[in-house]
Enzyme design. Structure first.
Site, PDB file in Angstrom:
ATOM      1  N   LEU A  66     119.420  40.625  16.897  1.00  0.00           N
ATOM      2  CA  LEU A  66     118.800  39.333  16.578  1.00  0.00           C
ATOM      3  C   LEU A  66     119.850  38.227  16.604  1.00  0.00           C
ATOM      4  O   LEU A  66     121.045  38.489  16.460  1.00  0.00           O
ATOM      5  CB  LEU A  66     118.140  39.426  15.199  1.00  0.00           C
ATOM      6  CG  LEU A  66     116.981  40.432  15.128  1.00  0.00           C
ATOM      7  CD1 LEU A  66     116.691  40.831  13.690  1.00  0.00           C
ATOM      8  CD2 LEU A  66     115.736  39.862  15.798  1.00  0.00           C
ATOM      9  N   PRO A  67     119.403  36.967  16.764  1.00  0.00           N
ATOM     10  CA  PRO A  67     120.385  35.902  16.998  1.00  0.00           C
ATOM     11  C   PRO A  67     121.324  35.625  15.825  1.00  0.00           C
ATOM     12  O   PRO A  67     122.527  35.488  16.031  1.00  0.00           O
ATOM     13  CB  PRO A  67     119.520  34.667  17.283  1.00  0.00           C
ATOM     14  CG  PRO A  67     118.148  35.165  17.528  1.00  0.00           C
ATOM     15  CD  PRO A  67     118.028  36.501  16.891  1.00  0.00           C
ATOM     16  N   THR A  96     125.741  40.048  15.959  1.00  0.00           N
ATOM     17  CA  THR A  96     126.992  39.611  15.341  1.00  0.00           C
ATOM     18  C   THR A  96     126.628  38.784  14.123  1.00  0.00           C
ATOM     19  O   THR A  96     126.125  37.656  14.248  1.00  0.00           O
ATOM     20  CB  THR A  96     127.827  38.778  16.335  1.00  0.00           C
ATOM     21  OG1 THR A  96     127.929  39.497  17.558  1.00  0.00           O
ATOM     22  CG2 THR A  96     129.215  38.508  15.774  1.00  0.00           C
ATOM     23  N   LYS A 171     134.319  42.933  15.980  1.00  0.00           N
ATOM     24  CA  LYS A 171     133.601  42.079  16.945  1.00  0.00           C
ATOM     25  C   LYS A 171     134.096  40.623  16.858  1.00  0.00           C
ATOM     26  O   LYS A 171     134.247  39.940  17.873  1.00  0.00           O
ATOM     27  CB  LYS A 171     132.102  42.173  16.669  1.00  0.00           C
ATOM     28  CG  LYS A 171     131.238  41.154  17.376  1.00  0.00           C
ATOM     29  CD  LYS A 171     131.223  41.315  18.882  1.00  0.00           C
ATOM     30  CE  LYS A 171     130.387  40.211  19.529  1.00  0.00           C
ATOM     31  NZ  LYS A 171     130.495  40.208  20.980  1.00  0.00           N
ATOM     32  N   LYS A 240     128.508  30.132  16.225  1.00  0.00           N
ATOM     33  CA  LYS A 240     128.214  30.950  15.025  1.00  0.00           C
ATOM     34  C   LYS A 240     129.301  32.011  14.827  1.00  0.00           C
ATOM     35  O   LYS A 240     129.818  32.196  13.731  1.00  0.00           O
ATOM     36  CB  LYS A 240     126.833  31.600  15.210  1.00  0.00           C
ATOM     37  CG  LYS A 240     126.413  32.597  14.184  1.00  0.00           C
ATOM     38  CD  LYS A 240     126.196  34.021  14.638  1.00  0.00           C
ATOM     39  CE  LYS A 240     125.767  34.400  15.983  1.00  0.00           C
ATOM     40  NZ  LYS A 240     125.871  35.770  16.381  1.00  0.00           N
TER      41      LYS A 240
HETATM   42  P1  NAD Z   1     118.604  36.194  22.210  1.00  0.00           P
HETATM   43  O1  NAD Z   1     118.211  34.956  21.499  1.00  0.00           O
HETATM   44  O2  NAD Z   1     118.562  36.236  23.702  1.00  0.00           O
HETATM   45  O3  NAD Z   1     117.715  37.433  21.688  1.00  0.00           O
HETATM   46  C1  NAD Z   1     117.281  37.560  20.373  1.00  0.00           C
HETATM   47  C2  NAD Z   1     115.859  38.124  20.378  1.00  0.00           C
HETATM   48  O4  NAD Z   1     115.423  38.202  19.012  1.00  0.00           O
HETATM   49  C3  NAD Z   1     114.849  37.213  21.101  1.00  0.00           C
HETATM   50  O5  NAD Z   1     114.087  37.976  22.010  1.00  0.00           O
HETATM   51  C4  NAD Z   1     113.981  36.657  19.978  1.00  0.00           C
HETATM   52  O6  NAD Z   1     112.650  36.419  20.369  1.00  0.00           O
HETATM   53  C5  NAD Z   1     114.082  37.759  18.952  1.00  0.00           C
HETATM   54  N1  NAD Z   1     113.786  37.305  17.590  1.00  0.00           N
HETATM   55  C6  NAD Z   1     114.174  36.155  16.983  1.00  0.00           C
HETATM   56  N2  NAD Z   1     113.728  36.108  15.721  1.00  0.00           N
HETATM   57  C7  NAD Z   1     113.032  37.262  15.530  1.00  0.00           C
HETATM   58  C8  NAD Z   1     112.329  37.806  14.425  1.00  0.00           C
HETATM   59  N3  NAD Z   1     112.236  37.160  13.263  1.00  0.00           N
HETATM   60  N4  NAD Z   1     111.733  39.019  14.584  1.00  0.00           N
HETATM   61  C9  NAD Z   1     111.825  39.689  15.760  1.00  0.00           C
HETATM   62  N5  NAD Z   1     112.470  39.220  16.839  1.00  0.00           N
HETATM   63  C10 NAD Z   1     113.066  38.025  16.715  1.00  0.00           C
HETATM   64  O7  NAD Z   1     120.072  36.557  21.670  1.00  0.00           O
HETATM   65  P2  NAD Z   1     121.129  37.540  22.359  1.00  0.00           P
HETATM   66  O8  NAD Z   1     122.004  36.754  23.273  1.00  0.00           O
HETATM   67  O9  NAD Z   1     120.433  38.766  22.834  1.00  0.00           O
HETATM   68  O10 NAD Z   1     122.035  37.876  21.085  1.00  0.00           O
HETATM   69  C11 NAD Z   1     121.613  38.763  20.050  1.00  0.00           C
HETATM   70  C12 NAD Z   1     122.814  39.043  19.159  1.00  0.00           C
HETATM   71  O11 NAD Z   1     123.834  39.689  19.933  1.00  0.00           O
HETATM   72  C13 NAD Z   1     123.466  37.782  18.572  1.00  0.00           C
HETATM   73  O12 NAD Z   1     123.899  38.048  17.272  1.00  0.00           O
HETATM   74  C14 NAD Z   1     124.624  37.508  19.516  1.00  0.00           C
HETATM   75  O13 NAD Z   1     125.665  36.794  18.876  1.00  0.00           O
HETATM   76  C15 NAD Z   1     125.033  38.915  19.901  1.00  0.00           C
HETATM   77  N6  NAD Z   1     125.678  39.058  21.208  1.00  0.00           N
HETATM   78  C16 NAD Z   1     125.229  38.382  22.301  1.00  0.00           C
HETATM   79  C17 NAD Z   1     125.874  38.581  23.544  1.00  0.00           C
HETATM   80  C18 NAD Z   1     125.425  37.866  24.810  1.00  0.00           C
HETATM   81  O14 NAD Z   1     126.171  37.891  25.797  1.00  0.00           O
HETATM   82  N7  NAD Z   1     124.250  37.269  24.850  1.00  0.00           N
HETATM   83  C19 NAD Z   1     126.943  39.470  23.643  1.00  0.00           C
HETATM   84  C20 NAD Z   1     127.347  40.171  22.513  1.00  0.00           C
HETATM   85  C21 NAD Z   1     126.715  39.963  21.299  1.00  0.00           C
END
Ligand code: NAD
Length: 297
Positions: A66-67, A96, A171, A240
């Site tokens: 999740l974000p 994260t 991380k 963040k």
């Molecule tokens: P994203 O926003 O693409 O995906 C998050 C998903 O969570 C979305 O599909 C959203 O609809 C869903 N969501 C939001 N609120 C929700 C809720 N209350 N209930 C259920 N689902 C919900 O984000 P992301 O890029 O996939 O990142 C996710 C996590 O991973 C973050 O913490 C980010 O920092 C970390 N991360 C991201 C990357 C990257 O390259 N994108 C790499 C490593 C780590």
């Protein structure tokens, strides 16, 4: 347990492809996301749940991607959250969220007889698609050993330590360096471009020399030089991570002169272009200072 359904909550940029890889590895998934369009690519290969509690009524192991920290806390402890499910035994946070939230979630869930592990990932969307993310797992070894075969379907699992939050700190260390590499590379390549050097050649030479880093080896050739800017990591999420990292450094009384400056650069870029920009768009804001555009041939 391996034949049980695995819960997966949050199938966005990272969670989507990671969950797809678990399906490919033969896992049965029960999935929840607030966005129906995030579930569409799975077709009928998964069970779709209507709340985190429903996931936790079906699965003993629940993974979340999740974000933001507050969203993770709400999905775990809020109304119809994972904690109110009936089968959940192990929750792994792949997001994260920082060590403080990891510790708080672990302590609260313990009261419900649920073990929380933190397992943030690195490798970007490309790594999530390829199944090569690094998973930084922390928490009790017994439960870590139970989930490792599941998480191995997404990439390589590193057991960081038995204390909740250790994976998160690992991380944050990674992202401090990744954010620094991007900011430093942008400044340096802009200087060379303004002098008249070819940006594509600069990157090629850096990758053959000691200036090579995670920005020069993939983000610049794939996203910046072609002006594509679709790496799949939102700038707001990087900011963040920098805040979480510097808060952790403050708590530990570790000075961070370099990373404070790096954070300012990212805050400036986020302030100008908003949190939804791709992280690879950082360079645009530094270009604006210098009056050049860095474009590959
Ligand atoms: P994203 O926003 O693409 O995906 C998050 C998903 O969570 C979305 O599909 C959203 O609809 C869903 N969501 C939001 N609120 C929700 C809720 N209350 N209930 C259920 N689902 C919900 O984000 P992301 O890029 O996939 O990142 C996710 C996590 O991973 C973050 O913490 C980010 O920092 C970390 N991360 C991201 C990357 C990257 O390259 N994108 C790499 C490593 C780590």
């Amino acid at each position: 347990m391996s034949e049980d359904k695995v819960g997966f909550i949050g199938v966005g940029n990272m969670g989507g492809p990671m969950a797809q890889n678990l399906v490919k590895a033969g896992r049965q998934l029960v999935v929840y996301d607030v966005r129906p369009d995030a579930l569409a690519p799975f077709g009928n290969k998964i069970q779709v749940a209507t709340s985190p509690a429903e996931v936790a009524n079906v699965a003993e192991v629940v993974l979340v991607s999740l974000p933001r920290p507050e969203i993770v806390q709400d999905v775990v402890f809020g109304k119809d959250g994972i904690a109110s499910g009936t089968r959940r035994r192990i929750v792994v946070d792949l997001s994260t969220t920082g060590p403080r939230v990891a510790r708080a979630i672990a302590n609260e869930l313990k009261k419900e007889d649920v073990v929380a592990l933190d397992g943030p990932v690195s490798g970007g969307v490309a790594g999530a698609i390829k199944g090569t993310v690094a998973v930084m797992l922390a928490g009790p070894k017994r439960e870590a050993d139970i989930v490792t075969p599941i998480l191995s379907g997404m990439g390589k699992v590193f057991y960081i330590g038995s204390e909740p939050g250790m994976g998160q700190v690992m991380k944050l260390i990674n992202n401090l360096l990744s954010a620094t590499a991007q900011a430093a590379t942008a400044e340096a390549v802009i200087m060379g471009t303004k002098y008249g050097l070819d940006p594509s050649l600069i990157i090629e030479v850096l990758n053959a020399g000691t200036g090579r880093n995670s920005a020069t080896d993939s983000k610049w050739p794939n996203e910046v030089l072609p002006r594509r800017f679709k790496g799949g990591f939102a700038m707001g999420l990087m900011v963040k991570d920098l805040k979480l990292a510097l808060d952790t450094a403050d708590e530990l009384h570790v000075p961070m002169w370099v990373h404070q400056a790096v954070k300012q650069i990212w805050l400036y870029a986020e302030g100008r272009g908003g949190p939804d920009q791709d992280i690879t768009e950082l360079v645009k804001h530094l270009e604006a200072w210098s009056g050049v555009t860095v474009k590959g041939k």
